[in-house]
Design an enzyme around this catalytic site. Structure first.
Site, PDB file in Angstrom:
ATOM      1  N   GLU A  98       1.786  -1.549  13.010  1.00 49.59           N
ATOM      2  CA  GLU A  98       1.929  -3.293  13.042  1.00 49.59           C
ATOM      3  C   GLU A  98       2.318  -3.748  14.164  1.00 49.59           C
ATOM      4  O   GLU A  98       2.635  -4.936  14.599  1.00 49.59           O
ATOM      5  CB  GLU A  98       2.625  -3.536  11.860  1.00 49.59           C
ATOM      6  CG  GLU A  98       2.189  -3.502  10.624  1.00 49.59           C
ATOM      7  CD  GLU A  98       2.846  -3.700   9.322  1.00 49.59           C
ATOM      8  OE1 GLU A  98       4.053  -3.705   9.588  1.00 49.59           O
ATOM      9  OE2 GLU A  98       2.548  -4.216   8.245  1.00 49.59           O
ATOM     10  N   LYS A 124       4.529   1.948  16.026  1.00 54.02           N
ATOM     11  CA  LYS A 124       5.345   1.859  14.862  1.00 54.02           C
ATOM     12  C   LYS A 124       5.187   2.882  13.929  1.00 54.02           C
ATOM     13  O   LYS A 124       6.624   3.630  13.647  1.00 54.02           O
ATOM     14  CB  LYS A 124       5.345   0.442  14.136  1.00 54.02           C
ATOM     15  CG  LYS A 124       6.181  -0.103  13.158  1.00 54.02           C
ATOM     16  CD  LYS A 124       5.825  -1.340  12.293  1.00 54.02           C
ATOM     17  CE  LYS A 124       6.880  -1.499  11.411  1.00 54.02           C
ATOM     18  NZ  LYS A 124       6.507  -2.708  10.394  1.00 54.02           N
ATOM     19  N   GLN A 125       4.148   3.161  13.499  1.00 52.87           N
ATOM     20  CA  GLN A 125       4.345   4.198  12.525  1.00 52.87           C
ATOM     21  C   GLN A 125       2.929   5.026  12.715  1.00 52.87           C
ATOM     22  O   GLN A 125       2.026   4.494  13.001  1.00 52.87           O
ATOM     23  CB  GLN A 125       4.293   3.646  10.920  1.00 52.87           C
ATOM     24  CG  GLN A 125       3.243   2.840  10.562  1.00 52.87           C
ATOM     25  CD  GLN A 125       3.654   2.369   9.095  1.00 52.87           C
ATOM     26  OE1 GLN A 125       4.244   1.246   8.701  1.00 52.87           O
ATOM     27  NE2 GLN A 125       3.405   3.058   8.135  1.00 52.87           N
ATOM     28  N   TRP A 140       0.794  -1.106   0.027  1.00 51.63           N
ATOM     29  CA  TRP A 140       0.008   0.059   0.112  1.00 51.63           C
ATOM     30  C   TRP A 140       0.739   1.283  -0.136  1.00 51.63           C
ATOM     31  O   TRP A 140       0.442   2.244  -0.509  1.00 51.63           O
ATOM     32  CB  TRP A 140      -0.891  -0.057   1.183  1.00 51.63           C
ATOM     33  CG  TRP A 140      -0.584   0.241   2.492  1.00 51.63           C
ATOM     34  CD1 TRP A 140       0.352  -0.830   3.207  1.00 51.63           C
ATOM     35  CD2 TRP A 140      -0.550   1.316   3.573  1.00 51.63           C
ATOM     36  NE1 TRP A 140       0.783  -0.278   4.510  1.00 51.63           N
ATOM     37  CE2 TRP A 140       0.165   0.909   4.719  1.00 51.63           C
ATOM     38  CE3 TRP A 140      -1.009   2.588   3.358  1.00 51.63           C
ATOM     39  CZ2 TRP A 140       0.347   1.872   5.847  1.00 51.63           C
ATOM     40  CZ3 TRP A 140      -1.002   3.257   4.338  1.00 51.63           C
ATOM     41  CH2 TRP A 140      -0.274   3.011   5.536  1.00 51.63           C
ATOM     42  N   ASP A 141       2.191   1.118   0.254  1.00 53.02           N
ATOM     43  CA  ASP A 141       3.312   2.250   0.170  1.00 53.02           C
ATOM     44  C   ASP A 141       2.844   3.126  -1.164  1.00 53.02           C
ATOM     45  O   ASP A 141       2.853   4.118  -1.266  1.00 53.02           O
ATOM     46  CB  ASP A 141       4.483   1.570  -0.025  1.00 53.02           C
ATOM     47  CG  ASP A 141       5.037   0.704   1.037  1.00 53.02           C
ATOM     48  OD1 ASP A 141       3.917   0.148   1.674  1.00 53.02           O
ATOM     49  OD2 ASP A 141       6.196   0.545   1.125  1.00 53.02           O
TER      50      ASP A 141
END
Lengths: 773, 773
Positions: free
Chosen positions: A488, A601-602, A357-358
Site C-alpha cells: 500500500e 510496505k509488505q 483479506w487477511d
C-alpha cells in the site's frame, strides 16, 4: 518495543504494576471465546489510563463515514464492532474509601494469562491512602465450552484491618466507541430486569437494531455463607447495580462471583432474550465457577491437542507461538458462518472489527490445519453469503451486472472503507477470496464445495476481472490500470504484477471449476448456469483470452517481475541504506515521500510467488526474493511471514528465522508501540505459517502432505500438530529427524523433500538430513 | 441549466419571484468591493430557502481539518473565509404581521443588478395573509470609491391600508459557516456599543483572533422628517437592534437608510476599531445615500473605462461578459497584497474563499490588461510574502531547506487542502506561480520586479523541482513520479507532460532571471545570493542538466505529447461517443471509472501548449489539440477558455466560439446547477481571455502588443479596452477591420497578423482581412 512480559511456556505473566503499561496489558491479557470477548480491564474502579472494551461478535453499528472530500462510489458508513456493556463491574469501598489502583500503593501485582486452561488471573496487594491493605485475587474466563457464558471469581481479603465493605456490583452499558466518527453513542436502552434471577440489561444498537442482553448473577460468599445484595434504584442510563454492606474481619476474605452472559438477537428472537439469558445464567450458576472452569480447561485441552506447537530450547519463542494460537482460537471458533476475524479480534476497536483479506490470505491456512474442516469452510461460506452484496458493490462502481467486487473492509458484505485508492483500487482482495477456495479444496479435498458455494463466487470474481482489464492498443495486451497492490506504499498504479497474475489465475480457475462441477454434477451445474446467467461459450472464451494475454511487467535485465509499470523509474535505494532514524517510514516520512520511494510496505510480487510457487523455479524465486526483500520495510505485520516462508524455501534458514522473529512477539513485546489499541490477531496466523509452512516446509501437493523441514539453530526441536483430512499428525522436527505421530488407522504416505514416505499409526522417525543432497 | 435572467446590456434582471431560484439569484446578484461583500439576501425577514452570506476579505478561521484517514504531511486546518455579521437586517411588522416573502403573495418582483453604476435594486409588491399590500423598493451597494462603506435605501409604501409598522433594524453576528467541518461557530463577541453614533458590534474570530467591527446607522424618514429609533435591550448573543413603531398612511411611503461599515484588525489596531468605525459611518451618513451612490457610479465608470468589452449584435453575450468583468472587479481591486481572489469571491463559502493557482493562470492576464500595473503586481507580491511558508511546507514533506512548494489552497501561505493526490501531488501550481512572474514582466516590462521580489521566489521553486525529479536509471532521463496534473481526473501519475514541461521551463527561467538581476544590479544580486545561500556554480549546473534532460512523454505514431506515462494504455474513447446520460462524468460515474478512463477534466497538455505556444508549430498544436480536445469533458470551468484560445489560434472560429459560450453565461444560466453555492469568479477571467486572447488574438511579443483578430459570425463587432505600459488601447474588431483608439501621445507600433502597424493618438483603422493570406 517493551520487554516486561515474563516468559513461560504456558503463561503470559506481568509482574508488578506500571500504570503506563496498563493499556498494553489490557490488550495482551484479553479474553474471548469467538462469541464475545473483553480487554483485560480491572473489575474494580480504575481512574487511571485505560481503554475499556467489551465486545459481542457480529453486532455492529453503521457509523456515518467521515471524509475530507467525497468521491462518487464511497460507502455511506463504516460498520463497526461495538463497545458493549461491561458485565463485571465492581465498586468496592472500605470504610468509605474507594479501592482504585490508581490511588493505591500496589504491591505483589501479577496478571497471568493461563493459556493452557484459558483464564486470566490477577493478584495484588493494595494499600489505600488510609493505610488499609487489601489483597485481591481475581480470576475470570470466557467459556469456550459454552460460549454464552463468562465467569468471574473475585476474592478480597483485608490484611491489616477490620471494617466495612460497601460493595456494588454493576452492569454498565453507557459506553462509547473511542473511534466513533461523530462522538455518538451507539446503544439505546430497551429494558432492565432485576430480581432473584439476576440483573439483566437489554440494549439496542441504533440503526441496525440488534438487541443484546447482558445478564449477570452476583454471589457474595462470606464465611461459606451467601450474603444477599439489594437492588439499587438509580436513574442512571444503561446502568444497573446491586449493593451490600459487609463487615470484614482482618485476614478473612470474602468471595465475589459474577456469572454472566451476552446474548444477541442475531441468535435468538428478541422477545426470547430475557428468558434465554435467565436460563443461561442460572444454569451456569448452578454448575458453579469451579465446574465451569473445569469445562473450560477441558475444552482448551482439545484446542491444544488439535493445534499446539511445541518449541524446545527457547521459552520466549514457545510462549509467543502459544500466545498467537491462543488468541486466534479466542477470536474465531468457526461455529457461525456470519462471523469472521477482525484484525483486532475482541481486543480493541481499531479497524472496526471488520473483515479484511487477511482472513483468506493468512487465517484460512491456520484454521485448515488446526480446526475441524467446518471452521475454514464457514470462513468461505461467509463470502458466499456476501456474494450478492459484492455484485451490488461492483454495480455501484459502474460494472455490469454479475461482476462481484468484494469489499476491502466489511461486516455484513457492504463496503465500509473510504479511501479511493484502497476502496476502489485494492482489488486484489477479490483474488485472495478465489485463492482461498482453491486452497481449501487443495487441503481438504472437498471438491463438493465448488458446486455448493464456490463456483458462483468464482464466476462473480472472474466477471469482475474480465471487465476490470482493458485492451491496450499500445501494448497489444490486456492491462489493468489504477490499482493498489498489497504494497500500500504505492497507489493507483498500472499493471501491478501481483494483481494481474492473480486475475489471470482467477479467470483460469473459474473456468476449470465450472468444468469440474459440470463433470461431477451436471444438474447442479445447469442450475448455477441458470442462476448466474452464465453464457458459457463467450464468457469462457473471454476469460481464457484475457488470462493468457494479460500484461505482466518484467525486467529482462534483472530477470525479475516488476511490481508495476515504471517501478524501475524510481530511485533504487535499499532498506539497508536507510538510516535507523528514518524508520518506520510511515511515522517518519510524508506520504508523498513514501509513495515516490521504491520502498515496499509488505510482500507484493513475493505474495504472488508464495501463492503460485509451483509456477516459478528456484532461480527465479531467488532473483525476485533478493530484489524485493532488499526493498521491503515490512511495515505491515502481515509481511514478514511470507518472506520467512520464502527464505526457508530458498534454504536461507537464518533469514527465515529473522523474519519469523519480527512477528512472533509483535504484541507481547509491543514492537510497534501500538499494542495498546489491541492485538494484531490476523498477523498471528502468519506467525503460525512461518513455523509450519516455513520451518516445517509443509505443503499439500496432489492430495498428499509434504514437508521440507529445517530446524532453526536457536531451537532444540519444534513440533506442530495438524489435522489433515480427518487424521491428526504431530510432526516434530529435530536437528536430523522428522518424527511423525499420527492417529491414522491406515498407512499413509507423506512427502519429505520430494520423496514419499510411508507413515503409519503411532510414531515414524525419518532422518531428513539424510534425504538432503 | 436555467434561463430566467433577462438579457440587457448593462443590467442583470430577474423578473418575478420564484423561491426555488432564490439561492441562485442570491449568488448572481452578489455585491462586493474587494474589501467586503455580500450575497443578495433580502433585507427583511425571509423564512424560505436562502444561503446567508456576508464576507470580509482577509479574515479567516482555521477550521480543523476533517479527514477519513490521516496521511503524514496533511495540514491540520483549512483556513476559511468566514460568514460575517449581517448589517442590513430589517424586521418589519404591519399591524403585528411579519413581512416575509415566503408567506406573501408576491407580485411585480424584480431584482436588478446595475453593473454600470454598481448597485443592486429590488422592487416588489407583497400581499400579506391579512390582505394588506405593501410596495418595497430596496437599493444597496458596496462602495468601491470608499471600500469601507456599504449603504442601503429601503422604501416601503402601504398600498391598501393605513396601520402600524413595527420596525426593527439589526446587526446579526450569530452566524455560522455552512461548510463548517465540525458545526462550530467561528466568532466570539467582543463588544457592543449603541448610541447616537450608531450601532456597533465587534466580533473576534476564534483561534486567529481577528477583530471585525460591524457598524451601522439606521435612519428612518417619514414625511421628510427623521423618526427616532430606540435601542432594544436584548440578551441575544452577537445581535444588536433598535426599533420604532410608526403609523403608516395608505400610499405614503417611508424611507429607511442603513449606512454601514466593516473594519478589521488587519487594517487598524483593534483598540481603534470603534472610533474608526464611528468616523467612517458618520462621515458617510453626512454625505448621504445619494451622494455615496454618485461616487460609486463615478468609480465604476472608471473601471469600465479601463476594462469594458463591448459586443454588438448579441445582447446576451454583451450582458455576460460585462457580468464577468463586473464580478471580477467586485472581488479584487488590487489595493492590498495580503488579499487574493477566492474561487467564489464574496458570493459563497465553497472552497473556503482561499487562493488557488487560478489566480496566476487565469486572473493575472485579466488584471494585467484592465487594471493599473500595481494590481497584478500585488497578486505576485502575495506569493512573495508566502515564500517562507512555502519553504516550510516543502520541508514538512521532506524536501531540503530552500525548496519552496506553494500550497494548493491557502489563505495565509499555509497549505489547507487535504487530499494527498492534490495536496502533495498537484505541484504544477508551483510552475504557474513562476510563469505568472514571467507573464507579468513580459506584459509590463517591469524587469525590476525580479530583483525586488521575483528572483527569490524563482530560486525556491527551481530548488523544489530540482529535488522533486529523480534520475531514472531505466529511462536515462530525469523523471517526475507521483504527480497530478491540471487534469484532476488522473491522480498519482508519472511524468505528466505538462508538469515536466513547466518544471523544465522554471529551471531555465530561474537561472535566466538570476543572470538578469546580476547584470542589472550586481549588488542586489549578491544580497539575494547571500539570503538564499545560492550555490551558483552547482545549482545552476544542476538546473540546466535537469531542464535539458527531463523526460517528456511523446507518441511518435500520433505525433502528440503524452499526458503521462501509460496514457495510451487506456481505452481510447472519444467524448462524442459518450451518451449524454453519462454526463457530467463527475456526477454519473464512480471515481474509479473516471480515473481509469481516458477522459480529461480540463486542459492539461493543452494548458502547457498555451503557456509556451511559441515553442510549437501550428501542425504540432493542431495534432495535439485534435487529440486532446476530443477526449476533454471540460468539467472544470477553467477548461474551455484555453481550448477557445487555441481553437482561435488554429483559425477554428466556430469551435473557439463554442468553447467561449460554455463559460460566458456559466453562472447567469446556472449551467452546472451549482450557482446557488456562489459564482465561479476565477473562471470569469478565463471568459475575458477567450475574447481578448482568443477572438482578439492579443499577445505581447517582444514588448509589442500583437493581435490576430477574428469576429465570431454571431456578432456585428466586439471591442475591448486594455491598458498596456501606461497607455490605453481600445480595440474594436469588425468583420473586416480592426479599429484602434489609443490615449498614446506618441506613435506606437502594433503587430497585426505578424506585421507592424503604426498607431497614433486617436483612431487607427486597419483592414485586417486584407492582411490574411
Amino acid at each position: 518495543m517493551k520487554n516486561y512480559i515474563q516468559a513461560e511456556q504456558w503463561n503470559i505473566i506481568e509482574n508488578g504494576f506500571d500504570s503506563h503499561l496498563n493499556k498494553i496489558s489490557e490488550s495482551i491479557f484479553s479474553l474471548g471465546n469467538g462469541r464475545m470477548g473483553q480487554r483485560a480491564n480491572f473489575e474494580e474502579t480504575y481512574t487511571g489510563d485505560t481503554l475499556q472494551g467489551n465486545y459481542v461478535a457480529g453486532v455492529y453499528y453503521p457509523d456515518k463515514t467521515r471524509v475530507g472530500w467525497w468521491k462518487n462510489g464511497y460507502p455511506e458508513y463504516f460498520a463497526k464492532v461495538l463497545n458493549a456493556a461491561d458485565w463485571m463491574g465492581l465498586e468496592l469501598r472500605l470504610d468509605g474509601e474507594l479501592l482504585d489502583l490508581n490511588l493505591c500503593k500496589v504491591t505483589a501485582f501479577q496478571r497471568l494469562l493461563n493459556m493452557k486452561e484459558g483464564y486470566l488471573e490477577r493478584t495484588f496487594t493494595a494499600e489505600l491512602a488510609s493505610g488499609k491493605q487489601v489483597q485481591v485475587k481475581a480470576k475470570r474466563f470466557f467459556s469456550i465450552a459454552n460460549d454464552e457464558v463468562a465467569a468471574l471469581h473475585y476474592q478480597l481479603t483485608p490484611l491489616n484491618f477490620s471494617g466495612k465493605l460497601d460493595l456494588t456490583s454493576f452492569i454498565d452499558g453507557d459506553v462509547k466507541n473511542q473511534d466513533s466518527n461523530y462522538e455518538e453513542k451507539f446503544w439505546d436502552e430497551v429494558s432492565r430486569v432485576q430480581g432473584t434471577k439476576g440483573t439483566y440489561l437489554t440494549l439496542r444498537t441504533k440503526k441496525t437494531e440488534f438487541d443484546v442482553i447482558t445478564g449477570v448473577k452476583t454471589l457474595v460468599i462470606k464465611n461459606d455463607k451467601a450474603v444477599e445484595l439489594s437492588i439499587d434504584t438509580t436513574n442512571l442510563e444503561k446502568y444497573l447495580s446491586e449493593s451490600v454492606s459487609i463487615v470484614l474481619t482482618e485476614n478473612e476474605g470474602i468471595d465475589i462471583y459474577k456469572i454472566a452472559t451476552n446474548l444477541s438477537s442475531q441468535n435468538y428472537p428478541a422477545a426470547d432474550l430475557q428468558a434465554r439469558a435467565e436460563e443461561v445464567v442460572n444454569a451456569a450458576v448452578a454448575k458453579g465457577f469451579d465446574e465451569l472452569l473445569k469445562e473450560q480447561a477441558a475444552a482448551w485441552a482439545t484446542k491444544w491437542q488439535e493445534g499446539d506447537i511445541i518449541i524446545e530450547g527457547d521459552v520466549a519463542a514457545q510462549q509467543a507461538i502459544r500466545f498467537n494460537i491462543f488468541q486466534l482460537n479466542q477470536t474465531y471458533t468457526g461455529k457461525d458462518a456470519r462471523l469472521n476475524i477482525g484484525p483486532k479480534g475482541f481486543t480493541g476497536e481499531k479497524y472496526g472489527g471488520s473483515t479484511y483479506w487477511d482472513t483468506e490470505a493468512y487465517c484460512i491456512p491456520f484454521y485448515l490445519s488446526t480446526a475441524p474442516q467446518e471452521v475454514s469452510k464457514n470462513l468461505l461460506v461467509y463470502r458466499y453469503k456476501h456474494l450478492e452484496k459484492a455484485i451490488e458493490n461492483a454495480e455501484k462502481l459502474g460494472f455490469n451486472k454479475g461482476a462481484a467486487l468484494y469489499p476491502m473492509v466489511t461486516m455484513n458484505g457492504e463496503e465500509c472503507h473510504n479511501e479511493w485508492e484502497i476502496t476502489f483500487e485494492e482489488i486484489h482482495r477479490n483474488g485472495a477470496i478465489a485463492f482461498a477456495i482453491f486452497n481449501y479444496i487443495r487441503y481438504t479435498g472437498d471438491v463438493a464445495y465448488l458446486k455448493e458455494f464456490g463456483l458462483e463466487v468464482l464466476i462473480g470474481i472472474a466477471r469482475f476481472w474480465k471487465q476490470r482489464v482493458n485492451w491496450s492498443a499500445d501494448k497489444k495486451q490486456y492491462v489493468m490500470l489504477g490499482v493498489t497492490g498489497p504494497n500500500e506504499y504505492e497507489n493507483n498504479i498500472n499493471n501491478n504484477w501481483y494483481t494481474n497474475t492473480l486475475a489471470s489465475w482467477c479467470l483460469k480457475y473459474a473456468a476449470e471449476a465450472a468444468g469440474i462441477v459440470n463433470a461431477e454434477d451436471p444438474e447442479q451445474y445447469q442450475l448455477i448456469v441458470a442462476k448466474t446467467s452464465l453464457k458459457e461459450a463467450t464468457e469462457f472464451a473471454d476469460w481464457k483470452k484475457i488470462s493468457e494475454n494479460i500484461y505482466l511487467p518484467y525486467d529482462e535485465e534483472r530477470g525479475v517481475f516488476l511490481q508495476q509499470d515504471g517501478y524501475l523509474d524510481k530511485e533504487q535505494i535499499l532498506v539497508k541504506d536507510l538510516p535507523a532514524s528514518e524508520r518506520p517510514l510511515n511515522q517518519k516520512w510524508s506520504w508523498d515521500r513514501i509513495l515516490r520511494s521504491c520502498f515496499i510496505k509488505q510482500a507484493d510480487v513475493l505474495q504472488g510467488m508464495y501463492f503460485f510457487e509451483d509456477d516459478y523455479d528456484m532461480d527465479t524465486l531467488k532473483r525476485n526474493f533478493d530484489f524485493y526483500e532488499s526493498r521491503t520495510v515490512h511495515e505491515s505485520s502481515l509481511s514478514p511471514c511470507v518472506h520467512s516462508i520464502l527464505a526457508a524455501k530458498l534454504n536461507d534458514g537464518d533469514r527465515a528465522y529473522e523474519f519469523y522473529l519480527r512477528t512472533s512477539r509483535l504484541d507481547l513485546d509491543d514492537y510497534n508501540n501500538d499494542t495498546e489499541d489491541g492485538l494484531h490477531i490476523t498477523s498471528m496466523a502468519g506467525t503460525w505459517m512461518s513455523i509450519v509452512e516455513g520451518f516445517g516446509g509443509m505443503r499439500v501437493k496432489e492430495n498428499t502432505l509434504s514437508f521440507n523441514p529445517f530446524l532453526p539453530e536457536q531451537w532444540t526441536s519444534f513440533a506442530f500438530t495438524i489435522g489433515f483430512r480427518g487424521t491428526q499428525f504431530n510432526v516434530k522436527v529435530t536437528k536430523d529427524e522428522i518424527i511423525i505421530n499420527t492417529t491414522s488407522k491406515e498407512l499413509v504416505h507423506i512427502n519429505i523433500f520430494n520423496k514419499l514416505h510411508p507413515v503409519s499409526a503411532g510414531e515414524t522417525v525419518i532422518n531428513y538430513k539424510g534425504l538432503l543432497v
